[in-house]
Design a protein around this motif. Structure first.
Motif, short mmCIF file in Angstrom:
data_model
loop_
_atom_site.label_atom_id
_atom_site.label_comp_id
_atom_site.label_asym_id
_atom_site.label_seq_id
_atom_site.Cartn_x
_atom_site.Cartn_y
_atom_site.Cartn_z
N PHE A 5 3.56 10.70 -56.08
CA PHE A 5 3.19 10.37 -57.46
C PHE A 5 4.41 10.00 -58.30
N ARG A 6 4.24 8.98 -59.10
CA ARG A 6 5.35 8.45 -59.90
C ARG A 6 5.06 8.59 -61.39
N PHE A 7 6.02 9.06 -62.12
CA PHE A 7 5.85 9.04 -63.57
C PHE A 7 7.20 8.83 -64.23
N GLY A 8 7.17 8.32 -65.44
CA GLY A 8 8.40 8.20 -66.22
C GLY A 8 8.83 6.77 -66.41
N SER A 9 8.79 5.98 -65.34
CA SER A 9 9.21 4.59 -65.56
C SER A 9 8.07 3.66 -65.19
N VAL A 10 8.35 2.39 -65.34
CA VAL A 10 7.34 1.38 -65.05
C VAL A 10 6.90 1.48 -63.59
N ASP A 15 2.36 1.05 -56.32
CA ASP A 15 2.23 2.21 -57.21
C ASP A 15 1.30 1.93 -58.40
N PHE A 16 1.01 0.69 -58.63
CA PHE A 16 0.21 0.31 -59.80
C PHE A 16 -1.27 0.40 -59.46
N ALA A 17 -2.00 1.30 -60.13
CA ALA A 17 -3.44 1.40 -59.92
C ALA A 17 -4.08 0.29 -60.71
N ASP A 18 -4.73 -0.53 -59.97
CA ASP A 18 -5.08 -1.84 -60.45
C ASP A 18 -6.09 -1.81 -61.60
N PRO A 41 -1.82 3.99 -77.39
CA PRO A 41 -0.87 5.08 -77.63
C PRO A 41 0.22 5.05 -76.56
N ARG A 42 1.22 5.89 -76.72
CA ARG A 42 2.31 5.92 -75.76
C ARG A 42 1.81 6.30 -74.36
N ARG A 43 2.49 5.75 -73.38
CA ARG A 43 2.32 6.16 -71.98
C ARG A 43 0.93 5.90 -71.38
N TYR A 44 0.26 4.92 -71.92
CA TYR A 44 -1.00 4.52 -71.32
C TYR A 44 -0.77 3.51 -70.20
N GLY A 45 0.43 2.96 -70.16
CA GLY A 45 0.72 2.00 -69.09
C GLY A 45 0.80 0.56 -69.54
N LYS A 46 1.18 0.35 -70.81
CA LYS A 46 1.28 -1.03 -71.30
C LYS A 46 2.33 -1.83 -70.55
N THR A 47 3.53 -1.25 -70.48
CA THR A 47 4.62 -2.03 -69.88
C THR A 47 4.32 -2.34 -68.41
N SER A 48 3.81 -1.36 -67.69
CA SER A 48 3.48 -1.61 -66.28
C SER A 48 2.42 -2.71 -66.16
N LEU A 49 1.43 -2.64 -67.05
CA LEU A 49 0.37 -3.65 -67.03
C LEU A 49 0.94 -5.04 -67.33
N PRO A 258 -2.54 7.96 -68.31
CA PRO A 258 -1.99 7.71 -66.98
C PRO A 258 -0.69 8.48 -66.68
N TYR A 259 0.23 8.49 -67.63
CA TYR A 259 1.48 9.20 -67.40
C TYR A 259 1.21 10.68 -67.11
N ASN A 260 0.36 11.29 -67.93
CA ASN A 260 0.09 12.72 -67.78
C ASN A 260 -0.63 13.01 -66.46
N VAL A 261 -1.52 12.11 -66.10
CA VAL A 261 -2.25 12.27 -64.85
C VAL A 261 -1.27 12.27 -63.67
N GLN A 262 -0.38 11.29 -63.67
CA GLN A 262 0.60 11.20 -62.57
C GLN A 262 1.51 12.42 -62.56
N ARG A 263 1.88 12.85 -63.74
CA ARG A 263 2.78 14.01 -63.84
C ARG A 263 2.10 15.25 -63.27
N1 LIG Z 1 -1.74 1.19 -63.59
C1 LIG Z 1 -1.11 2.34 -63.37
N2 LIG Z 1 -1.20 2.96 -62.17
C2 LIG Z 1 -0.61 4.13 -61.94
N3 LIG Z 1 0.13 4.79 -62.84
C3 LIG Z 1 0.27 4.25 -64.06
C4 LIG Z 1 -0.33 2.99 -64.38
N4 LIG Z 1 -0.03 2.70 -65.65
C5 LIG Z 1 0.73 3.71 -66.10
N5 LIG Z 1 0.92 4.65 -65.16
C6 LIG Z 1 1.68 5.92 -65.33
O1 LIG Z 1 2.10 6.00 -66.68
C7 LIG Z 1 3.53 6.00 -66.77
C8 LIG Z 1 3.95 5.20 -67.99
O2 LIG Z 1 3.70 3.81 -67.78
P1 LIG Z 1 4.34 2.69 -68.73
O3 LIG Z 1 5.78 2.97 -68.96
O4 LIG Z 1 3.92 1.39 -68.17
O5 LIG Z 1 3.50 2.99 -70.06
P2 LIG Z 1 3.77 2.50 -71.55
O6 LIG Z 1 2.43 2.49 -72.23
O7 LIG Z 1 4.55 1.25 -71.57
O8 LIG Z 1 4.64 3.72 -72.08
P3 LIG Z 1 5.60 3.79 -73.38
O9 LIG Z 1 4.68 4.05 -74.51
O10 LIG Z 1 6.48 4.99 -73.07
O11 LIG Z 1 6.33 2.50 -73.48
C9 LIG Z 1 4.01 5.46 -65.44
O12 LIG Z 1 5.28 5.98 -65.11
C10 LIG Z 1 2.94 5.96 -64.49
O13 LIG Z 1 3.18 7.30 -64.16
#
Ligand SMILES: Nc1ncnc2c1ncn2[C@@H]1O[C@H](COP(=O)(O)OP(=O)(O)OP(=O)(O)O)[C@@H](O)[C@H]1O
Ligand SMILES: [Mg+2]
Length: 378
Positions: A5-10, A15-18, A41-49, A258-263
């Motif tokens: 499990f990955r958390f913290g960065s993109v 690793d990306f759950a589609d 809100p923060r850490r929902y996965g915007k940047t990864s998306l 998503p971040y909290n779930v992975q954590r």
């Molecule tokens: N599609 C995904 N699949 C799996 N894990 C995800 C996904 N999107 C987000 N996560 C989890 O959430 C964490 C934060 O993702 P990301 O940095 O993309 O979010 P963010 O909304 O840009 O956060 P921030 O508000 O801090 O900029 C990731 O490290 C990962 O653990």
């Protein structure tokens, strides 16, 4: 064995759950030339998306560029970074990049170097004069459309954490951006941000330069139907089993963020891998306690910065939930005082992103902070 499990960065690739629907819709809109504001809100996965989306659009033949406004502290830096990313969308090879930069930004006398990862960087020396900074702004803000025209391809240009430009002094940059961008026909802009109120205001306030510039889209949590199978497969890869019921309890304990779930899954795996065959529901409490302990120094520091009334409001929400917080019974039960003082505290807590308002509910952006507060209250 590595923790699956990955958390913290993109997260990217495997690793990306589609997020199938979101990717399809964003892609469709941007290809059609629609500008977008993407809020969550923060850490929902915007940047990864966004990065996954850009990768796809790039493979479909579009030019793509990603600017993280958080990385910059002055308008000059932002313009320099924008020029660099936009040009790198078309050229990654140093000499060709320099030729393109000289061609499109000639009067700024751009120079090309390399960063620590060997990628070409662009620098522009504007000197100390405001004339230099203004020329930079003018030329960089016309650059996206020029590049798209020159390469005869649509450019998708993303500004992540776009609301941060409002921290630069004066409103002139925001106005200048709008007045240039609105003339661009071959560029699709995507503005993303986690300070939802600020970004929403930029897009919807009549006095704001970006008023009605694009469509507003809110990013929600990853739907459980997509996230649960992904998580289940990860546990299996890490030689642990987990039932769908327990997974649902994990998602609920992490508020679906998503971040909290992975954590939480990361911690569950660390606790049980090699020691058990499957994760049980009672393991969740132990994993949360471990996370709360890891984060306690950070929570104490955050607590220290809050007013007494803000702390009281957080205690109330940790205990009594975040719905109907203005009801007379709620105010009385938690001894919160007046409606207006609660309103003020809530506004500041949302602004500081300790809480987020999701529909009619105030929620902790970090459910582990909620647990920390609950544990200390006994
Ligand atoms: N599609 C995904 N699949 C799996 N894990 C995800 C996904 N999107 C987000 N996560 C989890 O959430 C964490 C934060 O993702 P990301 O940095 O993309 O979010 P963010 O909304 O840009 O956060 P921030 O508000 O801090 O900029 C990731 O490290 C990962 O653990
Ligand atoms: Mg981000």
């Amino acid at each position: 064995m590595q923790n699956p499990f990955r958390f913290g960065s993109v997260v990217s690739g495997d690793d990306f759950a589609d997020r199938r629907l979101e990717l399809a819709e964003l892609g469709r809109e941007l290809r059609a030339g629609q500008h977008l504001f993407l809020l969550s809100p923060r850490r929902y996965g915007k940047t990864s998306l966004i990065l996954t989306l850009l990768d796809r659009l790039h493979r479909q033949g579009l030019l793509v560029a990603y600017v993280d406004v958080f990385r910059t502290t002055t308008p000059v830096q932002l313009m320099e970074l924008t020029a660099q990313t936009v040009l790198r969308a078309a050229e990654s090879q140093p000499e060709r990049l320099l030729r393109l930069a000289t061609d499109l930004l000639g009067r700024l006398r751009p120079q090309v170097g390399t960063d620590s990862r060997g990628r070409p960087t662009l620098s522009i020396d504007v000197g100390a004069s405001s004339r230099g900074a203004l020329a930079l702004q003018e030329d960089v803000l016309t650059l996206p459309e020029q590049l798209a025209l020159k390469r005869r391809r649509r450019l998708v240009l993303v500004f992540d954490e776009f609301q941060e430009i409002q921290r630069f002094p004066g409103a002139s940059l925001e106005k200048a951006m709008r007045s240039h961008f609105q003339t661009h026909r071959n560029v699709s802009y995507l503005f993303a941000g986690s300070k939802e109120t600020a970004l929403r205001d930029m897009a919807t306030r009549e006095r704001s330069p970006f008023y009605k510039f694009g469509r507003l889209m809110a990013l929600g949590p990853i739907p459980a139907a997509e996230f649960a199978p992904y998580l289940e497969a990860r546990f299996r890869r890490g030689r642990l089993r987990i039932s769908r019921e327990v997974l649902d309890a994990v998602l609920a304990a992490a508020d679906d963020v998503p971040y909290n779930v992975q954590r939480l899954c990361h911690q569950l795996w660390a606790l049980r891998a090699g020691r058990a065959e499957r994760i049980a529901e009672r393991d969740i409490g132990e994993a949360i306690a471990a996370i709360v302990e890891q984060d306690a120094p950070h929570f104490s520091a955050a607590w220290d910065r809050l007013s007494l009334h803000q702390r009281q409001v957080l205690q109330a929400i940790a205990r009594g939930g975040g719905r109907n917080v203005f009801a007379a019974t709620y105010l009385a039960a938690h001894r919160l005082g007046s409606h207006s003082s609660v309103q003020t505290s809530l506004r500041l807590l949302v602004k500081e992103q300790v809480l987020a308002k999701v529909q009619d509910e105030y929620r902790f952006t970090d459910p582990f902070l909620r647990e920390w507060i609950a544990i200390r209250q006994g």
